[in-house]
Design a protein around this motif. Sequence first.
Motif, PDB file in Angstrom:
ATOM      1  N   ASP A 181      -2.589  -2.205  -2.287  1.00  0.00           N
ATOM      2  CA  ASP A 181      -2.583  -3.663  -2.130  1.00  0.00           C
ATOM      3  C   ASP A 181      -2.257  -4.030  -0.676  1.00  0.00           C
ATOM      4  O   ASP A 181      -1.145  -4.461  -0.363  1.00  0.00           O
ATOM      5  N   PRO A 182      -3.234  -3.871   0.212  1.00  0.00           N
ATOM      6  CA  PRO A 182      -2.968  -4.067   1.647  1.00  0.00           C
ATOM      7  C   PRO A 182      -2.580  -5.498   2.006  1.00  0.00           C
ATOM      8  O   PRO A 182      -2.041  -5.723   3.088  1.00  0.00           O
ATOM      9  N   ASP A 183      -2.843  -6.439   1.141  1.00  0.00           N
ATOM     10  CA  ASP A 183      -2.527  -7.826   1.495  1.00  0.00           C
ATOM     11  C   ASP A 183      -1.122  -8.248   1.087  1.00  0.00           C
ATOM     12  O   ASP A 183      -0.549  -9.157   1.676  1.00  0.00           O
ATOM     13  N   ARG A 184      -0.579  -7.635   0.068  1.00  0.00           N
ATOM     14  CA  ARG A 184       0.696  -8.126  -0.454  1.00  0.00           C
ATOM     15  C   ARG A 184       1.845  -7.129  -0.356  1.00  0.00           C
ATOM     16  O   ARG A 184       3.007  -7.508  -0.498  1.00  0.00           O
ATOM     17  N   LEU A 185       1.543  -5.849  -0.150  1.00  0.00           N
ATOM     18  CA  LEU A 185       2.613  -4.854  -0.105  1.00  0.00           C
ATOM     19  C   LEU A 185       2.863  -4.405   1.337  1.00  0.00           C
ATOM     20  O   LEU A 185       1.926  -4.098   2.071  1.00  0.00           O
ATOM     21  N   PHE A 186       4.134  -4.378   1.691  1.00  0.00           N
ATOM     22  CA  PHE A 186       4.536  -3.957   3.026  1.00  0.00           C
ATOM     23  C   PHE A 186       5.591  -2.868   2.881  1.00  0.00           C
ATOM     24  O   PHE A 186       6.267  -2.775   1.858  1.00  0.00           O
ATOM     25  N   GLY A 187       5.737  -2.048   3.910  1.00  0.00           N
ATOM     26  CA  GLY A 187       6.591  -0.873   3.755  1.00  0.00           C
ATOM     27  C   GLY A 187       7.658  -0.742   4.824  1.00  0.00           C
ATOM     28  O   GLY A 187       7.695  -1.480   5.809  1.00  0.00           O
ATOM     29  N   SER A 188       8.553   0.234   4.594  1.00  0.00           N
ATOM     30  CA  SER A 188       9.641   0.559   5.516  1.00  0.00           C
ATOM     31  C   SER A 188       9.500   2.017   5.916  1.00  0.00           C
ATOM     32  O   SER A 188       9.254   2.866   5.068  1.00  0.00           O
ATOM     33  N   ILE A 189       9.667   2.288   7.191  1.00  0.00           N
ATOM     34  CA  ILE A 189       9.596   3.664   7.686  1.00  0.00           C
ATOM     35  C   ILE A 189      10.965   4.300   7.520  1.00  0.00           C
ATOM     36  O   ILE A 189      11.925   3.913   8.196  1.00  0.00           O
ATOM     37  N   ARG A 190      11.069   5.250   6.601  1.00  0.00           N
ATOM     38  CA  ARG A 190      12.362   5.918   6.401  1.00  0.00           C
ATOM     39  C   ARG A 190      12.572   6.936   7.510  1.00  0.00           C
ATOM     40  O   ARG A 190      11.712   7.771   7.772  1.00  0.00           O
ATOM     41  N   ILE A 191      13.726   6.862   8.156  1.00  0.00           N
ATOM     42  CA  ILE A 191      14.076   7.863   9.162  1.00  0.00           C
ATOM     43  C   ILE A 191      15.482   8.380   8.888  1.00  0.00           C
ATOM     44  O   ILE A 191      16.272   7.739   8.187  1.00  0.00           O
ATOM     45  N   ASN A 192      15.767   9.537   9.468  1.00  0.00           N
ATOM     46  CA  ASN A 192      17.087  10.130   9.349  1.00  0.00           C
ATOM     47  C   ASN A 192      17.823   9.917  10.668  1.00  0.00           C
ATOM     48  O   ASN A 192      17.573  10.628  11.644  1.00  0.00           O
ATOM     49  N   PRO A 193      18.704   8.937  10.750  1.00  0.00           N
ATOM     50  CA  PRO A 193      19.313   8.600  12.047  1.00  0.00           C
ATOM     51  C   PRO A 193      20.230   9.687  12.592  1.00  0.00           C
ATOM     52  O   PRO A 193      20.593   9.651  13.764  1.00  0.00           O
ATOM     53  N   ALA A 194      20.587  10.665  11.750  1.00  0.00           N
ATOM     54  CA  ALA A 194      21.437  11.752  12.245  1.00  0.00           C
ATOM     55  C   ALA A 194      20.661  12.700  13.149  1.00  0.00           C
ATOM     56  O   ALA A 194      21.253  13.564  13.791  1.00  0.00           O
ATOM     57  N   ASP A 195      19.337  12.566  13.197  1.00  0.00           N
ATOM     58  CA  ASP A 195      18.510  13.417  14.055  1.00  0.00           C
ATOM     59  C   ASP A 195      17.585  12.519  14.877  1.00  0.00           C
ATOM     60  O   ASP A 195      16.408  12.331  14.560  1.00  0.00           O
ATOM     61  N   PRO A 196      18.125  11.958  15.979  1.00  0.00           N
ATOM     62  CA  PRO A 196      17.354  10.961  16.737  1.00  0.00           C
ATOM     63  C   PRO A 196      15.997  11.456  17.244  1.00  0.00           C
ATOM     64  O   PRO A 196      15.025  10.710  17.229  1.00  0.00           O
ATOM     65  N   VAL A 197      15.931  12.702  17.687  1.00  0.00           N
ATOM     66  CA  VAL A 197      14.656  13.201  18.230  1.00  0.00           C
ATOM     67  C   VAL A 197      13.570  13.165  17.152  1.00  0.00           C
ATOM     68  O   VAL A 197      12.462  12.672  17.359  1.00  0.00           O
ATOM     69  N   ARG A 198      13.909  13.664  16.007  1.00  0.00           N
ATOM     70  CA  ARG A 198      12.947  13.688  14.904  1.00  0.00           C
ATOM     71  C   ARG A 198      12.671  12.272  14.383  1.00  0.00           C
ATOM     72  O   ARG A 198      11.545  11.932  13.993  1.00  0.00           O
ATOM     73  N   ALA A 199      13.716  11.438  14.391  1.00  0.00           N
ATOM     74  CA  ALA A 199      13.555  10.061  13.903  1.00  0.00           C
ATOM     75  C   ALA A 199      12.554   9.302  14.761  1.00  0.00           C
ATOM     76  O   ALA A 199      11.715   8.547  14.252  1.00  0.00           O
ATOM     77  N   ILE A 200      12.592   9.535  16.060  1.00  0.00           N
ATOM     78  CA  ILE A 200      11.664   8.853  16.968  1.00  0.00           C
ATOM     79  C   ILE A 200      10.226   9.289  16.698  1.00  0.00           C
ATOM     80  O   ILE A 200       9.310   8.478  16.705  1.00  0.00           O
ATOM     81  N   ARG A 201      10.055  10.584  16.436  1.00  0.00           N
ATOM     82  CA  ARG A 201       8.695  11.054  16.099  1.00  0.00           C
ATOM     83  C   ARG A 201       8.180  10.381  14.842  1.00  0.00           C
ATOM     84  O   ARG A 201       7.008  10.003  14.742  1.00  0.00           O
ATOM     85  N   GLU A 202       9.060  10.234  13.874  1.00  0.00           N
ATOM     86  CA  GLU A 202       8.658   9.605  12.611  1.00  0.00           C
ATOM     87  C   GLU A 202       8.301   8.131  12.835  1.00  0.00           C
ATOM     88  O   GLU A 202       7.316   7.622  12.285  1.00  0.00           O
ATOM     89  N   ILE A 203       9.093   7.473  13.662  1.00  0.00           N
ATOM     90  CA  ILE A 203       8.798   6.062  13.968  1.00  0.00           C
ATOM     91  C   ILE A 203       7.427   5.953  14.637  1.00  0.00           C
ATOM     92  O   ILE A 203       6.591   5.133  14.258  1.00  0.00           O
ATOM     93  N   ASP A 204       7.200   6.804  15.632  1.00  0.00           N
ATOM     94  CA  ASP A 204       5.928   6.738  16.366  1.00  0.00           C
ATOM     95  C   ASP A 204       4.738   7.011  15.447  1.00  0.00           C
ATOM     96  O   ASP A 204       3.664   6.446  15.628  1.00  0.00           O
ATOM     97  N   GLU A 205       4.972   7.878  14.472  1.00  0.00           N
ATOM     98  CA  GLU A 205       3.865   8.240  13.586  1.00  0.00           C
ATOM     99  C   GLU A 205       3.426   7.054  12.728  1.00  0.00           C
ATOM    100  O   GLU A 205       2.256   6.910  12.407  1.00  0.00           O
ATOM    101  N   TRP A 206       4.369   6.185  12.372  1.00  0.00           N
ATOM    102  CA  TRP A 206       4.047   5.120  11.419  1.00  0.00           C
ATOM    103  C   TRP A 206       4.024   3.719  12.025  1.00  0.00           C
ATOM    104  O   TRP A 206       3.621   2.768  11.362  1.00  0.00           O
ATOM    105  N   ALA A 207       4.471   3.609  13.264  1.00  0.00           N
ATOM    106  CA  ALA A 207       4.675   2.266  13.830  1.00  0.00           C
ATOM    107  C   ALA A 207       3.401   1.431  13.850  1.00  0.00           C
ATOM    108  O   ALA A 207       3.462   0.199  13.751  1.00  0.00           O
TER     109      ALA A 207
END
Lengths: 116, 351
Positions: free
Chosen positions: B114-140
């Motif tokens: 449902d691309p018009d009505r459903l929106f999402g959250s990018i789950r990251i693990n803040p205890a690992d900032p390097v990996r968290a940034i990669r995850e953010i970039d992947e989904w941003a």
Amino acid sequence: MAPRRVCRIDDLPPGGRKIVDGGRRGLGLFNVGGTVVALSNYCPHAGAPVCRGGVTGTTESERRYEAKWVRQGEILRCPWHGWEFELKTGRSITRPFRSVQTYQVTVEEGWIVVDD
Amino acid sequence: MTELIIDAASHPFPVASDDLRRYMSEPFAHLRFPTYDAYFYPPPHTEYMATAIDAGGLPGSDPTLFDKEIFGNAGTAGAILLPLTRGLLPDLDMANEICSATNRWLADQWLARDPDRLFGSIRINPADPVRAIREIDEWATHPQMVQIAVPLQAHQPYGQRIYRPIWERAAFHGLPVAVHADALAGNEFWPTAAGYPFTYAEFAAQNPINYTVHLLSLIAEGVLEEQPDLTFVFADGGLDMLFPILWRSNADWRPLRSVTPWVKRNPLTYLKNQVRFCSNSLEGPTEREAIPKWIASVDAEHLLMYASNYPFSSFQAPSAFNQIAPATRARILGGAALECYPKLRRKHVSP
């Protein structure tokens, strides 16, 4: 009151302080690097004898975790709640719209003259 | 006129806890990890609403039931999904993989349908900032991923410098950061400052106060000053507990200014500009007639966003705000979320 002699300049060297009678609630005389100022001994926040507080510096910052120590000897810190005031203007750094009352000071014939 | 309603936090679950494995890679997919309900404070009865449970799957896993409740009964025009992960796992690589898998699962199983009505959250693990940034970039750049989500539980308050690159990245992408209680299945600290309470009842009542700890940390350590476009969303109530502490902090910060000279404004200003709270049915005064006064005194008009909290039993329908003045209600139900989420604003069409 007319301007009056309150103390000899020799008794107030740079960095020095004297509390004298005067104004409505007593005066603090400070020699800030050669400039003599007179402040009311009354904190505009809660009425403390502000002129008995520490003469110190303060911090400034342009970015996170950077606290530069500046204006050493130019800041008066109230002994009750720690409000900071600029000695030369009486202006509060804590709440810039508040000030300690200041009085005009001149030096004549070796005497500090205050118009309070 | 129909009001625009945005549900700022609801929580979809996979049909079964292990379904997440299909979105994990090895060597993690074959390992054990906690189930969603492996709390050390299990609710004594259920913590889910009956209408969100079908015969086969976990509560909140059935898209048909979800649509019926959120888009049908509640009349919501858009819903921001905030899936839970599995708490603070000591194995950071496993925690990272659970976040990645949750993001892939959410995009595949929910957002795509449902691309018009459903929106999402990018789950990251803040205890690992390097990996968290990669995850953010992947989904941003995913058009439906509107925010980053982190657990309420943490080993260090979120203002501390270890997290700095993560919040910088969030600000770079224009993504708000949502903070929400996670699964409590890992090595979390005690949820109160005096230790572990005995019962779920004590835990549930006190846990949201930890939002305040993160918020004061974000203010004092200059995160909100340094990133003026970054918004933090505290996504599960807590606005009711916040204000007495914020009032006190606001009174104190000026005399203590010289310790943190990088904090240029007072706490209430940061709060209004850069912090939002999701509503929760458990908060607010007991007397219903006192609700409008409460709404006014906590500045809910600026700070509060409606959230259903589906499928939890603290579910709240938009009708909970029926007695609020229309302009304030419109903002709480939808206007505040449109303001907070740039992607949602761009994408969303009025009902």
